[in-house]
Design an enzyme around this catalytic site. Structure first.
Site, PDB file in Angstrom:
ATOM      1  N   GLU A  30       0.847  -1.188   0.000  1.00  0.00           N
ATOM      2  CA  GLU A  30       0.000   0.000   0.000  1.00  0.00           C
ATOM      3  C   GLU A  30       0.888   1.245   0.000  1.00  0.00           C
ATOM      4  O   GLU A  30       0.435   2.338   0.298  1.00  0.00           O
ATOM      5  CB  GLU A  30      -0.939  -0.022   1.211  1.00  0.00           C
TER       6      GLU A  30
ATOM      7  N   CYS B 138      -3.461  -3.602   4.231  1.00  0.00           N
ATOM      8  CA  CYS B 138      -2.568  -4.652   4.759  1.00  0.00           C
ATOM      9  C   CYS B 138      -2.994  -6.055   4.332  1.00  0.00           C
ATOM     10  O   CYS B 138      -2.347  -7.035   4.695  1.00  0.00           O
ATOM     11  CB  CYS B 138      -2.511  -4.578   6.276  1.00  0.00           C
TER      12      CYS B 138
ATOM     13  N   HIS C  98      -2.763 -10.103  12.029  1.00  0.00           N
ATOM     14  CA  HIS C  98      -2.186  -8.867  11.499  1.00  0.00           C
ATOM     15  C   HIS C  98      -1.830  -7.991  12.703  1.00  0.00           C
ATOM     16  O   HIS C  98      -2.635  -7.849  13.627  1.00  0.00           O
ATOM     17  CB  HIS C  98      -3.200  -8.167  10.586  1.00  0.00           C
TER      18      HIS C  98
HETATM   19  N1  CAA Z   1       1.156   3.010  30.783  1.00  0.00           N
HETATM   20  C1  CAA Z   1       0.595   1.888  30.301  1.00  0.00           C
HETATM   21  N2  CAA Z   1      -0.420   1.903  29.389  1.00  0.00           N
HETATM   22  C2  CAA Z   1      -0.858   3.106  28.958  1.00  0.00           C
HETATM   23  C3  CAA Z   1      -0.327   4.320  29.445  1.00  0.00           C
HETATM   24  C4  CAA Z   1       0.726   4.241  30.400  1.00  0.00           C
HETATM   25  N3  CAA Z   1       1.308   5.326  30.882  1.00  0.00           N
HETATM   26  N4  CAA Z   1      -0.981   5.326  28.849  1.00  0.00           N
HETATM   27  C5  CAA Z   1      -1.889   4.789  28.015  1.00  0.00           C
HETATM   28  N5  CAA Z   1      -1.824   3.445  28.081  1.00  0.00           N
HETATM   29  C6  CAA Z   1      -2.595   2.461  27.332  1.00  0.00           C
HETATM   30  C7  CAA Z   1      -4.062   2.817  27.153  1.00  0.00           C
HETATM   31  O1  CAA Z   1      -4.844   2.437  28.272  1.00  0.00           O
HETATM   32  C8  CAA Z   1      -4.394   2.021  25.902  1.00  0.00           C
HETATM   33  O2  CAA Z   1      -4.577   0.660  26.252  1.00  0.00           O
HETATM   34  P1  CAA Z   1      -5.939  -0.124  25.839  1.00  0.00           P
HETATM   35  O3  CAA Z   1      -6.070   0.004  24.346  1.00  0.00           O
HETATM   36  O4  CAA Z   1      -5.701  -1.509  26.289  1.00  0.00           O
HETATM   37  O5  CAA Z   1      -7.038   0.599  26.534  1.00  0.00           O
HETATM   38  C9  CAA Z   1      -3.107   2.076  25.082  1.00  0.00           C
HETATM   39  O6  CAA Z   1      -2.086   2.463  26.006  1.00  0.00           O
HETATM   40  C10 CAA Z   1      -3.126   3.102  23.968  1.00  0.00           C
HETATM   41  O7  CAA Z   1      -3.545   4.339  24.515  1.00  0.00           O
HETATM   42  P2  CAA Z   1      -4.649   5.211  23.766  1.00  0.00           P
HETATM   43  O8  CAA Z   1      -5.796   4.343  23.373  1.00  0.00           O
HETATM   44  O9  CAA Z   1      -4.914   6.428  24.545  1.00  0.00           O
HETATM   45  O10 CAA Z   1      -3.784   5.587  22.460  1.00  0.00           O
HETATM   46  P3  CAA Z   1      -4.148   6.567  21.278  1.00  0.00           P
HETATM   47  O11 CAA Z   1      -5.611   6.717  21.119  1.00  0.00           O
HETATM   48  O12 CAA Z   1      -3.340   7.806  21.406  1.00  0.00           O
HETATM   49  O13 CAA Z   1      -3.530   5.770  20.028  1.00  0.00           O
HETATM   50  C11 CAA Z   1      -4.091   4.126  18.381  1.00  0.00           C
HETATM   51  C12 CAA Z   1      -3.743   4.384  19.841  1.00  0.00           C
HETATM   52  C13 CAA Z   1      -5.471   4.662  18.062  1.00  0.00           C
HETATM   53  C14 CAA Z   1      -4.045   2.629  18.123  1.00  0.00           C
HETATM   54  C15 CAA Z   1      -3.036   4.851  17.493  1.00  0.00           C
HETATM   55  O14 CAA Z   1      -1.756   4.347  17.756  1.00  0.00           O
HETATM   56  C16 CAA Z   1      -3.316   4.721  16.006  1.00  0.00           C
HETATM   57  O15 CAA Z   1      -4.064   5.501  15.445  1.00  0.00           O
HETATM   58  N6  CAA Z   1      -2.663   3.743  15.337  1.00  0.00           N
HETATM   59  C17 CAA Z   1      -2.809   3.513  13.920  1.00  0.00           C
HETATM   60  C18 CAA Z   1      -4.128   2.828  13.585  1.00  0.00           C
HETATM   61  C19 CAA Z   1      -4.115   1.345  13.894  1.00  0.00           C
HETATM   62  O16 CAA Z   1      -3.074   0.751  14.093  1.00  0.00           O
HETATM   63  N7  CAA Z   1      -5.304   0.733  13.894  1.00  0.00           N
HETATM   64  C20 CAA Z   1      -5.422  -0.695  14.118  1.00  0.00           C
HETATM   65  C21 CAA Z   1      -6.546  -1.332  13.339  1.00  0.00           C
HETATM   66  S1  CAA Z   1      -6.432  -0.884  11.598  1.00  0.00           S
HETATM   67  C22 CAA Z   1      -5.239  -1.922  10.957  1.00  0.00           C
HETATM   68  O17 CAA Z   1      -4.896  -2.909  11.529  1.00  0.00           O
HETATM   69  C23 CAA Z   1      -4.609  -1.570   9.660  1.00  0.00           C
HETATM   70  C24 CAA Z   1      -3.224  -1.067   9.907  1.00  0.00           C
HETATM   71  O18 CAA Z   1      -2.243  -1.814   9.812  1.00  0.00           O
HETATM   72  C25 CAA Z   1      -3.063   0.324  10.292  1.00  0.00           C
END
Ligand code: CAA
Length: 419
Positions: free
Chosen positions: A81, A113, A237
């Protein structure tokens, strides 16, 4: 037996940045990256590296370790991609860099992916009709999000190459289930418009789409195959390692297991160990499920023979596929640890510089004959008169071929019989 995976290989970028350094630079608690998301470091491409050079390196290693395979490649599909051109496929560049036969069907395929799995399934069918030939599948991507965005810490890059063909006995790597479970839906969870170099993502929504796709594809698998037996391992994945934990948790609950302690223990046994490479390389998009598979092979080696694994492939947009595989007697050793040890650690300032430089290298006029070559087999010298210029790095071949050959021989004590 036609359409089995005979072997695989992996390539990764030359540099990496740690999540401690990234957390400090972004003012984020390191626990969020390392525990919350499960990421420890992420791969960063150096000057001269791109999706084509990564793909060429993974495929070249695969052909090197399977003596006599090059002449038999009748199909080469690249799943990505991170396409470098709206028209010319990455497989064209591979065709010349790898000196593939002229009687070889080459093309590139895209579905976020999921493209690698789509290519793999196509190659299996092709193999039934062409039992005397081999298919080369290459998944290659560089995961890029906007700097300072929530996705930034889940970046990475790398390529996986698979060799698909015929085996008379059990001298192969993985035989896939005849049936797969599929689920498709039209969603904007993660996408990259043609005018952007970084992906757009609705983070939480994308996780939901992934999990919904998993459950629906699993149900479809059971419906189509009648198989709901327990497997020895599960690979998913892996956009970030904790996604595999969420996926495993959701799947087991869907299968009727509610006890969190039981689920956690099962995760530690059947899923967690294989995630080690994903944790330190990052998301490699199309190849990320197969990187997890490779991590398992590196860890368990021949113990895997005759074991069964469930595989879940997810491509945003979206298409999900759940299928299973049974390991043969030829478990690939990928030399992943050596590869990872040879990487160079950089700080966040250098990561940002390289990130910007890789975007500039995409523009016409970026061609630089004098580029300081990284020690990799193939290099991207930039764009000249709208043509991308690649070169075999002769110095690398001169200096490293012997050690590569030794490594290949060690990894590949038993050469497959090509019929
Ligand atoms: N210590 C330990 N854990 C902590 C922490 C700390 N100090 N602070 C936060 N966390 C934890 C949170 O509780 C959360 O855990 P859970 O999911 O178990 O609740 C985790 O860390 C992540 O924190 P947030 O949810 O607040 O993180 P965020 O919203 O800022 O970002 C995300 C997370 C949305 C996945 C972001 O990284 C993102 O947008 N990633 C890209 C999109 C993605 O990967 N999507 C997955 C499905 S799509 C797909 O698979 C296709 C692809 O390849 C992209």
């Amino acid at each position: 037996m036609e359409g089995v995976i005979l072997d695989m290989s992996v390539s990764i970028p030359h540099y990496f940045v740690s999540h401690e350094a990234l957390a400090e630079a972004r003012g984020v608690a390191v626990g969020k990256y390392k525990i919350g998301l499960g990421c420890h470091s992420m791969a960063v491409c150096g000057q001269g590296e791109d999706v084509v050079t990564l793909a060429a390196e993974a495929a070249w290693k695969l052909l090197e370790k399977n003596a006599g395979s090059r002449e038999k490649i009748g199909l080469c599909i690249v799943g990505t991609e991170s396409g470098v051109d709206h028209s010319k496929p990455i497989s064209s560049y591979l065709h010349s860099l790898l000196e593939l036969p002229s009687s070889c069907r080459i093309f590139e395929i895209k579905h976020a992916c999921y493209s690698g799995t789509a290519a793999l399934q196509m190659a299996r069918n092709w193999s039934l009709q062409n039992p005397d030939e081999l298919a080369l599948i290459v998944m290659t991507d560089i995961a890029r999000y906007e700097r300072h965005s929530p996705g930034e810490s889940t970046q990475g890059g790398g390529a996986v190459a698979l060799l698909i063909g015929h085996s008379d006995d059990d001298d192969y790597f993985l035989e896939l289930s005849a049936k797969s479970g599929i689920h498709a839906m039209d969603v904007h969870d993660f996408w990259r418009p043609n005018y952007l170099s970084s992906a757009l993502v609705k983070g939480k929504y994308s996780i939901q789409c992934y999990l919904d796709g998993l459950v629906a594809a699993y149900d479809d698998y059971v419906r189509r195959s009648g198989d709901n037996e327990e497997v020895d391992y599960l690979a998913f994945h892996v956009p970030f390692p904790s996604m595999a934990r969420k996926a495993h948790n959701r799947l087991l609950k869907h299968q009727g297991i509610e006890d969190e302690e039981v689920i956690f223990e099962d995760f530690k046994e059947r899923v967690e160990p294989a995630l080690w490479a994903n944790r330190i390389i990052g998301n490699i998009y199309s190849g990320s499920l197969y990187l997890m598979l490779g991590g398992l092979c590196e860890l368990k080696g021949n113990e895997l023979s005759d074991k069964k694994i469930a595989l879940f492939s997810y491509g945003s947009g979206s298409c999900s596929e759940y299928f299973t595989g049974t390991f043969g007697q030829r478990i690939p050793q990928l030399g992943l640890r050596q590869l990872l040890d040879s990487r160079i650690e950089i700080d966040v300032t250098e990561y940002e510089r390289l990130h910007d430089a890789s975007l500039l290298a995409e523009r016409d006029g970026s061609y630089n004959e004098e580029l300081d070559l990284i020690p990799r087999p193939f290099v991207f010298l930039g764009v000249r008169e709208h043509e991308r210029i690649y070169r075999r790095n002769e110095a690398f071949f001169k200096e490293n071929l012997e050690s590569y050959e030794t490594l290949s021989n060690e990894l590949n004590a038993a050469t497959i019989q090509l019929h």
